[in-house]
Design a protein around this motif. Structure first.
Motif, PDB file in Angstrom:
ATOM      1  N   ASN A  80       0.841  -1.197   0.000  1.00 36.12           N
ATOM      2  CA  ASN A  80       0.000   0.000   0.000  1.00 36.12           C
ATOM      3  C   ASN A  80       0.886   1.261   0.000  1.00 36.12           C
ATOM      4  O   ASN A  80       2.101   1.162   0.207  1.00 36.12           O
ATOM      5  N   PRO A  81       0.288   2.447  -0.193  1.00 34.42           N
ATOM      6  CA  PRO A  81       1.104   3.668  -0.126  1.00 34.42           C
ATOM      7  C   PRO A  81       1.870   3.755   1.191  1.00 34.42           C
ATOM      8  O   PRO A  81       1.358   3.375   2.247  1.00 34.42           O
ATOM      9  N   CYS A 120      -2.517   1.982  -3.377  1.00 32.10           N
ATOM     10  CA  CYS A 120      -3.780   1.393  -2.918  1.00 32.10           C
ATOM     11  C   CYS A 120      -4.603   0.877  -4.095  1.00 32.10           C
ATOM     12  O   CYS A 120      -5.709   0.391  -3.909  1.00 32.10           O
ATOM     13  N   GLU A 139      -6.382  -2.959   3.073  1.00 29.99           N
ATOM     14  CA  GLU A 139      -6.750  -1.707   2.346  1.00 29.99           C
ATOM     15  C   GLU A 139      -8.141  -1.883   1.755  1.00 29.99           C
ATOM     16  O   GLU A 139      -8.360  -2.624   0.794  1.00 29.99           O
ATOM     17  N   ASN A 141     -10.349  -0.266  -0.118  1.00 32.98           N
ATOM     18  CA  ASN A 141     -10.801  -0.152  -1.510  1.00 32.98           C
ATOM     19  C   ASN A 141     -10.247  -1.286  -2.350  1.00 32.98           C
ATOM     20  O   ASN A 141     -10.918  -1.787  -3.258  1.00 32.98           O
ATOM     21  N   GLY A 303      -7.270  11.476  -6.547  1.00 35.56           N
ATOM     22  CA  GLY A 303      -6.421  10.290  -6.449  1.00 35.56           C
ATOM     23  C   GLY A 303      -6.527   9.578  -5.123  1.00 35.56           C
ATOM     24  O   GLY A 303      -5.544   9.061  -4.602  1.00 35.56           O
ATOM     25  N   CYS A 304      -7.728   9.495  -4.608  1.00 34.99           N
ATOM     26  CA  CYS A 304      -7.998   8.732  -3.382  1.00 34.99           C
ATOM     27  C   CYS A 304      -9.220   7.859  -3.687  1.00 34.99           C
ATOM     28  O   CYS A 304     -10.342   8.357  -3.574  1.00 34.99           O
ATOM     29  N   PRO A 305      -9.029   6.615  -4.137  1.00 32.46           N
ATOM     30  CA  PRO A 305      -7.806   5.862  -4.403  1.00 32.46           C
ATOM     31  C   PRO A 305      -6.981   6.451  -5.565  1.00 32.46           C
ATOM     32  O   PRO A 305      -7.478   7.275  -6.339  1.00 32.46           O
ATOM     33  N   HIS A 306      -5.737   5.970  -5.638  1.00 25.99           N
ATOM     34  CA  HIS A 306      -4.781   6.494  -6.607  1.00 25.99           C
ATOM     35  C   HIS A 306      -5.382   6.643  -7.999  1.00 25.99           C
ATOM     36  O   HIS A 306      -6.071   5.739  -8.500  1.00 25.99           O
ATOM     37  N   GLN A 333      -2.793  12.160  -6.460  1.00 30.48           N
ATOM     38  CA  GLN A 333      -2.016  11.023  -5.965  1.00 30.48           C
ATOM     39  C   GLN A 333      -2.163   9.865  -6.949  1.00 30.48           C
ATOM     40  O   GLN A 333      -3.268   9.564  -7.390  1.00 30.48           O
ATOM     41  N   CYS A 363       0.198   8.458   0.481  1.00 32.25           N
ATOM     42  CA  CYS A 363      -1.179   8.845   0.773  1.00 32.25           C
ATOM     43  C   CYS A 363      -1.140   9.999   1.761  1.00 32.25           C
ATOM     44  O   CYS A 363      -0.444   9.939   2.777  1.00 32.25           O
ATOM     45  N   PHE A 365      -3.072  10.865   3.975  1.00 34.25           N
ATOM     46  CA  PHE A 365      -3.461  10.565   5.353  1.00 34.25           C
ATOM     47  C   PHE A 365      -2.270  10.076   6.187  1.00 34.25           C
ATOM     48  O   PHE A 365      -2.337  10.067   7.412  1.00 34.25           O
ATOM     49  N   LYS A 383     -14.307   8.825  -0.210  1.00 35.79           N
ATOM     50  CA  LYS A 383     -13.476   8.318   0.887  1.00 35.79           C
ATOM     51  C   LYS A 383     -12.718   9.463   1.555  1.00 35.79           C
ATOM     52  O   LYS A 383     -12.687   9.580   2.780  1.00 35.79           O
TER      53      LYS A 383
HETATM   54 FE1  F3S Z   1      -5.517   5.272  -1.080  1.00 41.53          FE
HETATM   55 FE2  F3S Z   1      -4.961   6.786   0.941  1.00 41.53          FE
HETATM   56 FE3  F3S Z   1      -7.214   7.107  -0.301  1.00 41.53          FE
HETATM   57  S1  F3S Z   1      -4.520   4.649   0.783  1.00 41.53           S
HETATM   58  S2  F3S Z   1      -7.723   5.066  -0.986  1.00 41.53           S
HETATM   59  S3  F3S Z   1      -5.178   7.447  -1.180  1.00 41.53           S
HETATM   60  S4  F3S Z   1      -6.942   7.141   1.911  1.00 41.53           S
END
Ligand code: F3S
Length: 417
Positions: A80-81, A120, A139, A141, A303-306, A333, A363, A365, A383
């Motif tokens: 994962n990231p 991710c 993870e 997603n 880009g969340c997920p990437h 991301q 990521c 976060f 997310k």
């Molecule tokens: Fe990936 Fe971080 Fe979003 S792991 S799904 S970019 S919270």
């Protein structure tokens, strides 16, 4: 618990202390949950490799212990990231002390023999599991995508059970590993999507968030959607359904591989638990994910997920030469596979020119954001909008990619519906 001779040998330390330790952890947990056997797995995706603001030290201690005892992964294992963009961490103002910890974590997982995907969305390149494969994914997603869209089989593993499974090549045989637990428990019938449309990616994020909230960890099936839903929409649906409801598997009739029709994927009881959803319901979800206390923006985050190549190309197309406003950061991301394609296609160069920063390997976060003064963000990710207000202390709004680009170039958030 029934163990094979090979598994008994692992436990007895015949294959080294790390493998023995990891199997012992798995067996003890499995027994506590009444699981009676293990299942061989053919792949794993680890989440415990991120050195983050939260629980970074515990994760690092565990990784170093496994490495110290000679631990090597037994199956292809993606990561994962992590906690930093390995190449551009200075550009993202990540403190050196934090970077040093990230390096130690990266070294530990490289020593274990994992594949340095740092993403991710491991399903966009690298090892993509096939239908029916038993895997151990962490993870949320990635779990939802692997189970639902690819038809592979994994429960929602979390730190550190997925590491143990990667090292031993075995996982407790329970939950979504078993076919009988993969049937739908409840049914969502999508009616009129207006004011959204079926070709709108944000529609799928909001629908996922709605379905997740109403599913509470059970398996939902959705009907009424067109076939040919694009991969990004399914990715964003999966991330949303997992965030709002802890869902690890969803079915979309006519779209996902285990749901050719409603009758074969939902029992009579599942079909009796029907909810009709319309675009009006999704407007309420959008309201829930929008903090209207400010109409300014200082971070636009995609880009969340990437992000995929398609999403990045869309940004370039929508920007069409406009540049990001002063005082706004626009970040995308993604992973190294996608980034190399962006480089080859000239997309990353155009994004840079227009003021967009693209990060890989990481990521937001996980990052310390102390060197940035962000207070309000706009995103296309349900997310991100779900977690950022509490975890990053950001006022957050959700928009489609057009709305995100518009916020980036104007510095304001406007309602387009
Ligand atoms: Fe990936 Fe971080 Fe979003 S792991 S799904 S970019 S919270």
């Amino acid at each position: 618990m029934k163990l094979s001779n090979y598994e008994k040998d692992i436990l007895a330390g015949k294959y080294g202390p790390a493998k023995g330790l990891c199997l012992k952890i798995e067996v003890e947990l499995a027994e506590a949950y009444g699981v009676d056997r293990l299942v061989p797995i053919s792949g794993a995706h680890i989440d415990a490799n991120s050195y983050g603001r939260v629980s970074g030290e515990a994760k690092l201690d565990f990784a170093r212990r496994v490495v110290g005892e000679g631990g090597k992964v037994s199956v292809p294992t993606t990561l994962n990231p992590g906690g930093r963009d390995i190449t551009r961490w200075r550009e993202f103002r990540i403190p050196e002390g934090f970077v040093h910890k990230c390096e130690m974590m990266e070294e530990a997982y490289m020593e274990m023999g994992a594949i340095p995907t740092w993403t991710c969305t491991p399903y966009t390149y690298g090892t993509v599991p096939c239908r029916g494969e038993q895997i151990a994914y962490a993870e949320s997603n990635a779990i939802a995508f692997a189970n639902s869209v690819l038809g592979a089989k994994t429960p929602r593993y979390g730190d550190f059970l997925e590491v143990c499974a990667a090292i031993t090549g075995r996982a407790p045989y329970f939950d979504l590993h078993k076919d009988e637990n993969r049937l739908a428990d409840l049914w969502f019938q999508v009616e009129d999507p207006k004011p959204f449309s079926y070709s709108d990616d944000l529609f799928y994020s909001l629908l996922g968030y709605y379905v997740g909230s109403a599913s509470g960890g059970q398996v939902p099936v959705i009907t009424g959607l067109p076939t040919g839903i694009n991969r990004d929409a399914l990715k964003n649906f999966g991330a949303a359904v997992a965030s709002s409801g802890g869902v690890g598997l969803f079915h979309i009739v006519g779209v996902t591989p285990e749901a050719p029709d409603l009758e074969s994927i939902a029992s009579e009881e599942g079909r009796s638990r029907r909810t009709d959803v319309s675009g009006r319901d999704l407007l309420d979800v959008r309201g829930e994910l929008n903090d209207t206390s400010t109409d300014g923006v200082d971070l636009v985050l995609l880009g969340c997920p990437h992000a995929s190549v398609r999403e990045c190309q869309l940004v370039v197309d929508v920007l069409s030469g406009r540049t990001v406003a002063d005082g706004v950061e626009f970040w995308i991301q993604t992973n190294r596979g996608v980034y190399s394609w962006l480089e080859g296609m000239g997309i990353s160069r155009r994004l840079r020119k227009e003021g967009v920063r693209v990060s890989t390997d990481s990521c937001l976060f996980n990052w310390p954001l102390d060197n940035w003064n962000f207070s309000s963000a706009v995103t296309n990710s349900a997310k991100f909008a779900h977690y950022a207000p509490n975890e990053l202390n950001l006022t957050t709004s959700i928009r489609d990619i057009n709305g995100c680009v518009s916020a980036a170039v104007t510095g304001g958030v406007y309602d387009e519906l």
